[in-house]
Motif scaffolding. Structure first.
Motif, short mmCIF file in Angstrom:
data_model
loop_
_atom_site.label_atom_id
_atom_site.label_comp_id
_atom_site.label_asym_id
_atom_site.label_seq_id
_atom_site.Cartn_x
_atom_site.Cartn_y
_atom_site.Cartn_z
N PHE A 107 19.47 -14.55 18.61
CA PHE A 107 19.84 -13.25 18.05
C PHE A 107 19.23 -13.08 16.66
O PHE A 107 18.78 -11.98 16.31
CB PHE A 107 21.36 -13.06 18.01
N LEU A 108 19.22 -14.13 15.87
CA LEU A 108 18.56 -14.07 14.56
C LEU A 108 17.07 -13.77 14.73
O LEU A 108 16.49 -12.98 13.98
CB LEU A 108 18.78 -15.37 13.79
N TRP A 109 16.47 -14.43 15.72
CA TRP A 109 15.06 -14.20 16.02
C TRP A 109 14.83 -12.74 16.43
O TRP A 109 13.87 -12.10 15.98
CB TRP A 109 14.63 -15.15 17.13
N LEU A 110 15.73 -12.21 17.26
CA LEU A 110 15.64 -10.81 17.70
C LEU A 110 15.70 -9.86 16.51
O LEU A 110 14.87 -8.95 16.39
CB LEU A 110 16.76 -10.48 18.69
N PHE A 111 16.65 -10.07 15.62
CA PHE A 111 16.78 -9.17 14.48
C PHE A 111 15.60 -9.32 13.52
O PHE A 111 15.17 -8.33 12.92
CB PHE A 111 18.12 -9.36 13.80
N ALA A 112 15.04 -10.51 13.40
CA ALA A 112 13.82 -10.68 12.60
C ALA A 112 12.66 -9.91 13.24
O ALA A 112 11.89 -9.25 12.54
CB ALA A 112 13.48 -12.16 12.47
N LYS B 117 6.97 -3.06 12.31
CA LYS B 117 5.80 -2.35 11.77
C LYS B 117 4.52 -3.17 11.97
O LYS B 117 3.43 -2.63 12.02
CB LYS B 117 5.98 -2.05 10.28
N TRP B 118 4.65 -4.50 12.03
CA TRP B 118 3.52 -5.37 12.31
C TRP B 118 3.51 -5.62 13.81
O TRP B 118 4.15 -6.54 14.31
CB TRP B 118 3.63 -6.66 11.52
N HIS B 119 2.79 -4.78 14.51
CA HIS B 119 2.86 -4.73 15.97
C HIS B 119 2.55 -6.07 16.66
O HIS B 119 3.25 -6.47 17.58
CB HIS B 119 1.95 -3.63 16.50
N ALA B 120 1.52 -6.74 16.20
CA ALA B 120 1.15 -8.00 16.85
C ALA B 120 2.23 -9.06 16.64
O ALA B 120 2.57 -9.80 17.57
CB ALA B 120 -0.19 -8.49 16.32
N VAL B 121 2.78 -9.13 15.43
CA VAL B 121 3.84 -10.10 15.14
C VAL B 121 5.09 -9.77 15.96
O VAL B 121 5.69 -10.65 16.58
CB VAL B 121 4.16 -10.12 13.62
N HIS B 122 5.47 -8.48 15.97
CA HIS B 122 6.65 -8.04 16.71
C HIS B 122 6.49 -8.35 18.21
O HIS B 122 7.41 -8.91 18.83
CB HIS B 122 6.86 -6.54 16.49
N ALA B 123 5.34 -8.01 18.77
CA ALA B 123 5.11 -8.25 20.21
C ALA B 123 5.16 -9.74 20.52
O ALA B 123 5.77 -10.16 21.52
CB ALA B 123 3.78 -7.64 20.64
N GLY B 124 4.56 -10.55 19.66
CA GLY B 124 4.58 -11.99 19.88
C GLY B 124 5.98 -12.57 19.81
O GLY B 124 6.37 -13.41 20.63
N MET B 125 6.75 -12.11 18.83
CA MET B 125 8.13 -12.60 18.69
C MET B 125 8.97 -12.19 19.90
O MET B 125 9.78 -12.97 20.40
CB MET B 125 8.75 -12.08 17.40
#
Length: 127
Positions: free
Chosen positions: A12-17, A23-31
């Motif tokens: 859940f912490l990972w999800l909220f991060a 806004k950083w699409h590549a980072v968000h998609a990877g996470m």
């Protein structure tokens, strides 16, 4: 069971991060893809570390409402994952109307994840 709770809370912490880094699409998609992998592998981890045959078959909990409610929430979560991936790919192709769809699905995703965790917590025998 304590390790299971710690892993889920960490996810859940990972999800909220990941949500904060949208806004950083590549980072968000990877996470989010790593979160998907976690959510797919977590039931395997639970199966490997707990005696489900004893609980579900011997203790006859297989037909309980709580087990089936949890299963339905898990399957619904997987379905929303698919919709989120489809929507996210369209957003990366700059299809602007998809942004609102993705945002609404994200809200449903968070709610479903909370329900999966809550119903899973209700199924715990002891901490």
């Amino acid at each position: 069971m304590q390790m299971s709770i710690i892993l889920v809370l960490a996810s859940f912490l990972w999800l909220f991060a990941a949500i904060l880094l949208r806004k950083w699409h590549a980072v968000h998609a990877g996470m989010m893809m790593l979160l998907l992998i976690f959510d797919l592998l977590f039931p395997i981890y639970l199966y490997a570390t707990h005696d489900w045959y004893l609980r579900l078959v011997t203790h006859k909990e297989l037909l309980s409402f709580a087990i089936w409610a949890h299963l339905i929430f898990v399957l619904s979560l997987y379905a929303v994952y698919v919709l989120q991936i489809i929507s996210g790919r369209k957003m990366l192709q700059d299809i602007e109307p998809e942004r609102e769809t993705h945002k609404m699905q994200a809200r449903a995703f968070v709610v479903l994840r909370v329900f999966v965790f809550a119903t899973g917590a209700l199924l715990m025998e002891s901490i």
